[in-house]
Write an enzyme that holds these catalytic residues in place. Structure first.
Site: not given
Ligand code: 5GP
Ligand code: ZN
Length: 120
Positions: A38-39, A93, A106, A108
């Site tokens: 994760d970024i 989520n 996705h 986590h």
């Molecule tokens: P969500 O909030 O949808 O459950 O999680 C999305 C996750 O994707 C977040 O933790 C965010 O940091 C990660 N994320 C979003 N864009 C990118 C990206 O371009 N590269 C990486 N490595 N992670 C990303």
């Protein structure tokens, strides 16, 4: 030309990651799934596990996705084992209220520190 999954959506960041169009730190990949760091890491290990095929969230999974789900969980276990995690948390989520910000399914995988419960 990238080898796109049949459901590739050009406006989906995780479809683009799966196609290699946005660089990420890949920790495992095969023909069905990609796992990458994760970024915006929230734990010493914070890996995202995605199917190459576009599904907006877990709410779109059907019985036909049983093998895909097994592949995702098999890959997460492998990454967790390779990282030597003693315990870990897997979460997804679903929807804005739950905090979903990227609408491509996705999971986590979080580990490497004690985890509080309940999540915020
Ligand atoms: P969500 O909030 O949808 O459950 O999680 C999305 C996750 O994707 C977040 O933790 C965010 O940091 C990660 N994320 C979003 N864009 C990118 C990206 O371009 N590269 C990486 N490595 N992670 C990303
Ligand atoms: Zn997508």
């Amino acid at each position: 030309m990238a080898d796109h999954a049949p459901t590739y959506q050009a406006d989906c960041p995780f479809c683009r990651i799966a196609a290699g169009e946005i660089p990420v730190e890949v920790v495992f990949q095969d023909e069905a799934v990609v796992l990458f760091n994760d970024i915006n890491s929230k734990a010493p290990t914070h890996v995202l596990a995605i199917p190459r095929r576009h599904l907006a969230s877990a709410s779109e999974l059907t019985d036909a996705d049983a093998d895909l789900l097994a592949a995702l969980f098999r890959a997460m276990r492998r990454v967790a084992d390779e990282a030597g995690l003693k315990g870990y948390r897997i979460l997804t989520n679903v929807g804005l209220e739950a905090g979903q910000s990227v609408f491509h399914l996705h999971f986590h995988l979080l580990g490497g520190r004690p985890m509080a419960w309940p999540p915020g």
